[in-house]
Design an enzyme around this catalytic site. Sequence first.
Site, PDB file in Angstrom:
ATOM      1  N   GLY A  51       0.792  -1.225   0.000  1.00 50.50           N
ATOM      2  CA  GLY A  51       0.000   0.000   0.000  1.00 50.50           C
ATOM      3  C   GLY A  51       0.825   1.277   0.000  1.00 50.50           C
ATOM      4  O   GLY A  51       1.842   1.395  -0.692  1.00 50.50           O
ATOM      5  N   ASP A 110       6.281  -7.323  14.886  1.00 52.95           N
ATOM      6  CA  ASP A 110       5.190  -6.489  15.379  1.00 52.95           C
ATOM      7  C   ASP A 110       5.690  -5.094  15.779  1.00 52.95           C
ATOM      8  O   ASP A 110       6.309  -4.922  16.826  1.00 52.95           O
ATOM      9  CB  ASP A 110       4.533  -7.184  16.573  1.00 52.95           C
ATOM     10  CG  ASP A 110       3.370  -6.384  17.129  1.00 52.95           C
ATOM     11  OD1 ASP A 110       3.007  -5.350  16.524  1.00 52.95           O
ATOM     12  OD2 ASP A 110       2.825  -6.780  18.172  1.00 52.95           O
ATOM     13  N   TYR A 224      -7.594   9.304   6.204  1.00 55.69           N
ATOM     14  CA  TYR A 224      -8.604   9.297   5.144  1.00 55.69           C
ATOM     15  C   TYR A 224      -9.850  10.039   5.629  1.00 55.69           C
ATOM     16  O   TYR A 224     -10.162  10.025   6.809  1.00 55.69           O
ATOM     17  CB  TYR A 224      -8.949   7.851   4.746  1.00 55.69           C
ATOM     18  CG  TYR A 224      -9.941   7.784   3.603  1.00 55.69           C
ATOM     19  CD1 TYR A 224      -9.608   8.308   2.351  1.00 55.69           C
ATOM     20  CD2 TYR A 224     -11.208   7.245   3.784  1.00 55.69           C
ATOM     21  CE1 TYR A 224     -10.523   8.287   1.309  1.00 55.69           C
ATOM     22  CE2 TYR A 224     -12.131   7.209   2.740  1.00 55.69           C
ATOM     23  CZ  TYR A 224     -11.777   7.738   1.503  1.00 55.69           C
ATOM     24  OH  TYR A 224     -12.682   7.719   0.468  1.00 55.69           O
ATOM     25  N   TYR A 234     -17.311   5.352   8.062  1.00 62.34           N
ATOM     26  CA  TYR A 234     -15.882   5.646   8.067  1.00 62.34           C
ATOM     27  C   TYR A 234     -15.567   6.855   8.970  1.00 62.34           C
ATOM     28  O   TYR A 234     -15.244   6.697  10.135  1.00 62.34           O
ATOM     29  CB  TYR A 234     -15.306   5.819   6.641  1.00 62.34           C
ATOM     30  CG  TYR A 234     -13.791   5.759   6.717  1.00 62.34           C
ATOM     31  CD1 TYR A 234     -13.115   4.553   6.496  1.00 62.34           C
ATOM     32  CD2 TYR A 234     -13.044   6.863   7.093  1.00 62.34           C
ATOM     33  CE1 TYR A 234     -11.728   4.473   6.660  1.00 62.34           C
ATOM     34  CE2 TYR A 234     -11.675   6.792   7.257  1.00 62.34           C
ATOM     35  CZ  TYR A 234     -11.016   5.605   7.033  1.00 62.34           C
ATOM     36  OH  TYR A 234      -9.671   5.527   7.216  1.00 62.34           O
ATOM     37  N   LYS A 243      -8.856   8.037  13.541  1.00 64.57           N
ATOM     38  CA  LYS A 243      -8.172   9.006  12.672  1.00 64.57           C
ATOM     39  C   LYS A 243      -8.166  10.400  13.314  1.00 64.57           C
ATOM     40  O   LYS A 243      -7.187  11.132  13.182  1.00 64.57           O
ATOM     41  CB  LYS A 243      -8.826   9.049  11.280  1.00 64.57           C
ATOM     42  CG  LYS A 243      -8.596   7.772  10.445  1.00 64.57           C
ATOM     43  CD  LYS A 243      -7.123   7.486  10.216  1.00 64.57           C
ATOM     44  CE  LYS A 243      -6.873   6.338   9.245  1.00 64.57           C
ATOM     45  NZ  LYS A 243      -5.449   5.905   9.265  1.00 64.57           N
ATOM     46  N   THR A 274      -6.687  -1.411  -1.296  1.00 67.62           N
ATOM     47  CA  THR A 274      -5.579  -2.037  -0.576  1.00 67.62           C
ATOM     48  C   THR A 274      -6.209  -3.142   0.262  1.00 67.62           C
ATOM     49  O   THR A 274      -7.447  -3.254   0.322  1.00 67.62           O
ATOM     50  CB  THR A 274      -4.826  -1.055   0.350  1.00 67.62           C
ATOM     51  OG1 THR A 274      -5.716  -0.592   1.353  1.00 67.62           O
ATOM     52  CG2 THR A 274      -4.254   0.135  -0.414  1.00 67.62           C
TER      53      THR A 274
HETATM   54  P1  NAD Z   1      -1.860  -1.879   3.922  1.00 71.69           P
HETATM   55  O1  NAD Z   1      -2.682  -2.923   4.581  1.00 71.69           O
HETATM   56  O2  NAD Z   1      -1.577  -1.986   2.486  1.00 71.69           O
HETATM   57  O3  NAD Z   1      -0.435  -1.742   4.665  1.00 71.69           O
HETATM   58  C1  NAD Z   1      -0.298  -1.911   6.040  1.00 71.69           C
HETATM   59  C2  NAD Z   1       1.158  -2.125   6.393  1.00 71.69           C
HETATM   60  O4  NAD Z   1       1.259  -2.248   7.811  1.00 71.69           O
HETATM   61  C3  NAD Z   1       1.789  -3.413   5.826  1.00 71.69           C
HETATM   62  O5  NAD Z   1       3.137  -3.165   5.484  1.00 71.69           O
HETATM   63  C4  NAD Z   1       1.753  -4.362   7.022  1.00 71.69           C
HETATM   64  O6  NAD Z   1       2.766  -5.375   7.001  1.00 71.69           O
HETATM   65  C5  NAD Z   1       2.013  -3.396   8.136  1.00 71.69           C
HETATM   66  N1  NAD Z   1       1.578  -3.882   9.445  1.00 71.69           N
HETATM   67  C6  NAD Z   1       0.324  -4.211   9.858  1.00 71.69           C
HETATM   68  N2  NAD Z   1       0.346  -4.584  11.157  1.00 71.69           N
HETATM   69  C7  NAD Z   1       1.641  -4.474  11.569  1.00 71.69           C
HETATM   70  C8  NAD Z   1       2.302  -4.714  12.797  1.00 71.69           C
HETATM   71  N3  NAD Z   1       1.652  -5.119  13.888  1.00 71.69           N
HETATM   72  N4  NAD Z   1       3.640  -4.524  12.837  1.00 71.69           N
HETATM   73  C9  NAD Z   1       4.334  -4.114  11.744  1.00 71.69           C
HETATM   74  N5  NAD Z   1       3.746  -3.844  10.559  1.00 71.69           N
HETATM   75  C10 NAD Z   1       2.419  -4.039  10.483  1.00 71.69           C
HETATM   76  O7  NAD Z   1      -2.569  -0.501   4.297  1.00 71.69           O
HETATM   77  P2  NAD Z   1      -2.725   0.882   3.522  1.00 71.69           P
HETATM   78  O8  NAD Z   1      -4.037   0.879   2.871  1.00 71.69           O
HETATM   79  O9  NAD Z   1      -1.506   1.229   2.773  1.00 71.69           O
HETATM   80  O10 NAD Z   1      -2.870   1.857   4.785  1.00 71.69           O
HETATM   81  C11 NAD Z   1      -1.796   2.575   5.336  1.00 71.69           C
HETATM   82  C12 NAD Z   1      -2.348   3.835   5.980  1.00 71.69           C
HETATM   83  O11 NAD Z   1      -2.954   4.635   4.968  1.00 71.69           O
HETATM   84  C13 NAD Z   1      -3.427   3.576   7.027  1.00 71.69           C
HETATM   85  O12 NAD Z   1      -3.302   4.500   8.069  1.00 71.69           O
HETATM   86  C14 NAD Z   1      -4.708   3.829   6.259  1.00 71.69           C
HETATM   87  O13 NAD Z   1      -5.786   4.183   7.090  1.00 71.69           O
HETATM   88  C15 NAD Z   1      -4.265   4.982   5.389  1.00 71.69           C
HETATM   89  N6  NAD Z   1      -5.122   5.238   4.213  1.00 71.69           N
HETATM   90  C16 NAD Z   1      -5.592   4.208   3.455  1.00 71.69           C
HETATM   91  C17 NAD Z   1      -6.431   4.495   2.372  1.00 71.69           C
HETATM   92  C18 NAD Z   1      -6.975   3.389   1.486  1.00 71.69           C
HETATM   93  O14 NAD Z   1      -7.908   3.633   0.743  1.00 71.69           O
HETATM   94  N7  NAD Z   1      -6.391   2.203   1.531  1.00 71.69           N
HETATM   95  C19 NAD Z   1      -6.739   5.822   2.053  1.00 71.69           C
HETATM   96  C20 NAD Z   1      -6.213   6.843   2.826  1.00 71.69           C
HETATM   97  C21 NAD Z   1      -5.397   6.532   3.916  1.00 71.69           C
HETATM   98 NA    NA Z   2       1.189   0.665   3.981  1.00 66.33          NA
END
Ligand code: NAD
Ligand code: NA
Length: 395
Positions: A51, A110, A224, A234, A243, A274
Amino acid sequence: MIIEPRTRGFICLTSHPTGCEQNVLNQIEYVKSKGKIEGAKKVLVLGASTGFGLASRITSAFGSDAATIGVFFDKAPTEGRPGSPGYYNTAAFEKHAHKAGLYAKSINGDAFSNEIKQEVVNLIKEDLGQIDLVIYSLASPVRTHPNTGKRYKSVLKPIGEVFTNKTVDFHTGVVSEISINPAEGDDIENTVTVMGGEDWKMWIDALKAENLLAEGATTVAYSYIGPEVTKPVYRNGTIGAAKDHLEATAFEITDDLKSIGGKAYVSVNKALVTQASSAIPVIPLYISLLFKVMKDKEIHEGCIEQIQRLYSERLFGGDLALDEKGRIRVDDWEMYDDVQEEVAELWEKATTENLAEIGDLQGYSDEFFNLFGFKVPGVNYEADVNEVVKIPSEK
Ligand code: NAD
Ligand code: NA
């Protein structure tokens, strides 16, 4: 072995190393094609394997020649059992970063724990001395609190009343009505504990205590907001409470970083396919309509386009263009009035029968499979692959 997608509900149980590598390569090529960014040189990315976090790591490395440390929680492959996509993504990222002469090391564990924080502290001390940019991009449904050992679970629920609206099962294309019961008991607190800003602040405190943040260091976490239709579940729901907490924490961290002239920001990003967003009801239908509208207007972006723009135009572009709440906004194109009006009109019309036509259901589904390295153009899925890939820096 030959690896095929195997899905259960909103998750895919397998992933493809060659497809994941191709995804990483495509992102690297995109960043290189946009030219150099005068950005941070020593970067720590928390949540670096998929992501927005992966896109941040790639943009730092291939946009600014940065040394990167990535932290994530992923499953390593074993004989006959593919690893998680983040594992393959990171193996590919490190391979190509090293080939380009860039420092890249990764820690798989973690990030909420004291042990992993200590490991990262030690690694920075040994290898990089100080960090100038910390990206916080964790997305997790659970967190074990490091001080108490208590395990918290986040929930995706409205607050106060039942929320009823449309959703789509993007595997079948069936549009249906879904009702989600409101938060009860400790749901809100628990979600804030998992996805709020406490752990972000703990990371920055741990780094600062050891003098591992450079003068003027910046940290950025992702948030978000989204449209009216998803608000009850949300932004006004349990995840929105988290958030809000994350966004408030940015100001606390900035205060803490005053002595080194550091800053903490939240960047509000666009809705994207994602692993995290596929699990939220109502959002996949919104995304499939949004993608259709934004693609028609030629303003569609994926993770890498979003983060490349965040870095080149906002973080290191001289104009953060903060909103009234002090946030960076790269969801600006998603939130354009004409985009939101068109999506709202389509929302009213959307049915199982017409969604494939009025929405980008195919695009959603393809991107979902792409997350796991499947259906990636140019990859030969008939070819035998070695599933037991290793991340080069892993001991
Ligand atoms: P994702 O699921 O693709 O990535 C999450 C990452 O966190 C991965 O690398 C995973 O290995 C890591 N992770 C999870 N638990 C963990 C732990 N306990 N220890 C270490 N690493 C850990 O998520 P994403 O969609 O890229 O989201 C990332 C951020 O962006 C979040 O805060 C999300 O709310 C925000 N966001 C997402 C969107 C969307 O539409 N996906 C939009 C805006 C903002
Ligand atoms: Na990420």
